[in-house]
Design a protein around this motif. Structure first.
Motif, PDB file in Angstrom:
ATOM      1  N   ARG A   1     -50.765 -13.388 -47.591  1.00 62.23           N
ATOM      2  CA  ARG A   1     -51.406 -13.080 -46.305  1.00 62.23           C
ATOM      3  C   ARG A   1     -50.476 -12.240 -45.424  1.00 62.23           C
ATOM      4  O   ARG A   1     -50.904 -11.261 -44.813  1.00 62.23           O
ATOM      5  N   ARG A   2     -49.174 -12.628 -45.366  1.00 62.62           N
ATOM      6  CA  ARG A   2     -48.201 -11.867 -44.567  1.00 62.62           C
ATOM      7  C   ARG A   2     -48.091 -10.434 -45.074  1.00 62.62           C
ATOM      8  O   ARG A   2     -48.048  -9.486 -44.290  1.00 62.62           O
ATOM      9  N   GLN A   3     -48.031 -10.264 -46.398  1.00 65.63           N
ATOM     10  CA  GLN A   3     -47.909  -8.939 -47.008  1.00 65.63           C
ATOM     11  C   GLN A   3     -49.144  -8.090 -46.686  1.00 65.63           C
ATOM     12  O   GLN A   3     -49.043  -6.919 -46.358  1.00 65.63           O
ATOM     13  N   SER A   4     -50.312  -8.735 -46.745  1.00 67.73           N
ATOM     14  CA  SER A   4     -51.566  -8.049 -46.455  1.00 67.73           C
ATOM     15  C   SER A   4     -51.604  -7.581 -44.999  1.00 67.73           C
ATOM     16  O   SER A   4     -52.014  -6.457 -44.699  1.00 67.73           O
ATOM     17  N   GLU A   5     -51.183  -8.437 -44.077  1.00 69.73           N
ATOM     18  CA  GLU A   5     -51.168  -8.087 -42.656  1.00 69.73           C
ATOM     19  C   GLU A   5     -50.177  -6.955 -42.388  1.00 69.73           C
ATOM     20  O   GLU A   5     -50.448  -6.051 -41.600  1.00 69.73           O
ATOM     21  N   LYS A   6     -49.037  -6.995 -43.031  1.00 68.66           N
ATOM     22  CA  LYS A   6     -48.014  -5.952 -42.874  1.00 68.66           C
ATOM     23  C   LYS A   6     -48.586  -4.598 -43.272  1.00 68.66           C
ATOM     24  O   LYS A   6     -48.418  -3.597 -42.581  1.00 68.66           O
ATOM     25  N   LYS A   7     -49.303  -4.561 -44.388  1.00 69.22           N
ATOM     26  CA  LYS A   7     -49.873  -3.301 -44.873  1.00 69.22           C
ATOM     27  C   LYS A   7     -51.056  -2.872 -44.015  1.00 69.22           C
ATOM     28  O   LYS A   7     -51.293  -1.685 -43.805  1.00 69.22           O
ATOM     29  N   ALA A   8     -51.822  -3.851 -43.519  1.00 67.92           N
ATOM     30  CA  ALA A   8     -52.971  -3.522 -42.674  1.00 67.92           C
ATOM     31  C   ALA A   8     -52.510  -2.879 -41.373  1.00 67.92           C
ATOM     32  O   ALA A   8     -53.185  -1.995 -40.830  1.00 67.92           O
ATOM     33  N   ASN A   9     -51.374  -3.289 -40.844  1.00 67.13           N
ATOM     34  CA  ASN A   9     -50.844  -2.722 -39.599  1.00 67.13           C
ATOM     35  C   ASN A   9     -50.368  -1.287 -39.780  1.00 67.13           C
ATOM     36  O   ASN A   9     -50.232  -0.554 -38.807  1.00 67.13           O
ATOM     37  N   ARG A  10     -50.118  -0.871 -40.993  1.00 66.09           N
ATOM     38  CA  ARG A  10     -49.662   0.498 -41.256  1.00 66.09           C
ATOM     39  C   ARG A  10     -50.820   1.489 -41.310  1.00 66.09           C
ATOM     40  O   ARG A  10     -50.619   2.680 -41.213  1.00 66.09           O
ATOM     41  N   ARG A  11     -52.033   0.987 -41.526  1.00 70.69           N
ATOM     42  CA  ARG A  11     -53.190   1.875 -41.696  1.00 70.69           C
ATOM     43  C   ARG A  11     -53.556   2.565 -40.395  1.00 70.69           C
ATOM     44  O   ARG A  11     -53.429   2.011 -39.305  1.00 70.69           O
ATOM     45  N   TRP A  12     -54.082   3.763 -40.548  1.00 67.36           N
ATOM     46  CA  TRP A  12     -54.562   4.513 -39.393  1.00 67.36           C
ATOM     47  C   TRP A  12     -56.016   4.198 -39.193  1.00 67.36           C
ATOM     48  O   TRP A  12     -56.811   4.148 -40.136  1.00 67.36           O
ATOM     49  N   SER A  13     -56.370   3.930 -37.981  1.00 68.43           N
ATOM     50  CA  SER A  13     -57.789   3.734 -37.693  1.00 68.43           C
ATOM     51  C   SER A  13     -58.159   4.644 -36.516  1.00 68.43           C
ATOM     52  O   SER A  13     -57.325   4.911 -35.640  1.00 68.43           O
ATOM     53  N   PRO A  14     -59.387   5.133 -36.509  1.00 68.25           N
ATOM     54  CA  PRO A  14     -59.785   6.069 -35.435  1.00 68.25           C
ATOM     55  C   PRO A  14     -59.645   5.397 -34.067  1.00 68.25           C
ATOM     56  O   PRO A  14     -60.027   4.261 -33.881  1.00 68.25           O
ATOM     57  N   GLY A  15     -59.049   6.102 -33.140  1.00 71.36           N
ATOM     58  CA  GLY A  15     -58.905   5.583 -31.790  1.00 71.36           C
ATOM     59  C   GLY A  15     -57.600   4.840 -31.583  1.00 71.36           C
ATOM     60  O   GLY A  15     -57.272   4.476 -30.453  1.00 71.36           O
TER      61      GLY A  15
END
Length: 138
Positions: free
Chosen positions: A119-133
Motif C-alpha cells: 500500500r505504501r509503495q502504491s501511494e508513493k507511485k500514485a503521488n508521482r503521477r501527473w493529473s490535470p489541474g
C-alpha cells in the motif's frame, strides 16, 4: 551403513597414469581404481543396496560393481586415499534422504505487514503521477 566395514570391502587395482610426468609416469603404477561390489556388501542393508543400485545405476556395472578411478597425485598411496574418499562420498550422497518439510501457516502479522508495504509503495507511485489541474502552466 558401516563405513569401516565398507572400507575393508573395497578392492584396488593399479595401472600406469597417463599424461605429463616423464620417467615417473612411465615406470610407476600410480593410477588407482577402487571397486566396490554393492550386491555382495555386508556393510549395507538390503534397502540401502536397492537405493544405491537405483540412484547410481549409470555408474554401476552390469555385475553390480561401483568403480572409481583417481590419478591426480604422484603417489599410489595418495591416489588410493582419494579414490576411497570419492567412493565413500558417492555412497553417502546416494543414501542421503532429505527430511520432509513441515507445512506451517504464515502468521497474520506477516501478511498484514506485506499488504501495508504494498500500500505504501502504491501511494508513493500514485503521488508521482501527473493529473490535470495539479500543476498550472503559467
Amino acid at each position: 551403513m558401516n563405513t569401516d566395514l565398507l572400507k575393508t570391502e573395497l578392492q584396488y587395482r593399479t595401472s600406469r597414469s597417463g599424461g605429463k610426468g616423464g620417467q615417473n609416469v612411465n615406470k610407476v603404477e600410480t593410477k588407482v581404481e577402487a571397486r566396490f561390489d554393492v550386491a555382495a556388501s555386508g556393510a549395507l542393508s538390503e534397502e540401502e543396496k536397492h537405493l544405491l543400485l537405483e540412484k547410481l545405476a549409470n555408474q554401476i556395472s552390469a555385475e553390480g560393481i561401483l568403480s572409481v578411478t583417481n590419478q591426480t597425485a604422484r603417489s599410489q598411496w595418495a591416489n588410493k586415499r582419494f579414490a576411497e574418499e570419492k567412493i565413500l562420498r558417492l555412497v553417502e550422497k546416494a543414501l542421503y534422504r532429505p527430511r520432509k518439510r513441515k507445512i506451517t501457516r504464515i502468521p497474520e502479522s506477516v501478511k498484514a505487514a506485506r499488504v501495508q508495504a504494498k500500500r505504501r509503495q502504491s501511494e508513493k507511485k500514485a503521488n508521482r503521477r501527473w493529473s490535470p489541474g495539479s500543476k498550472s502552466e503559467d
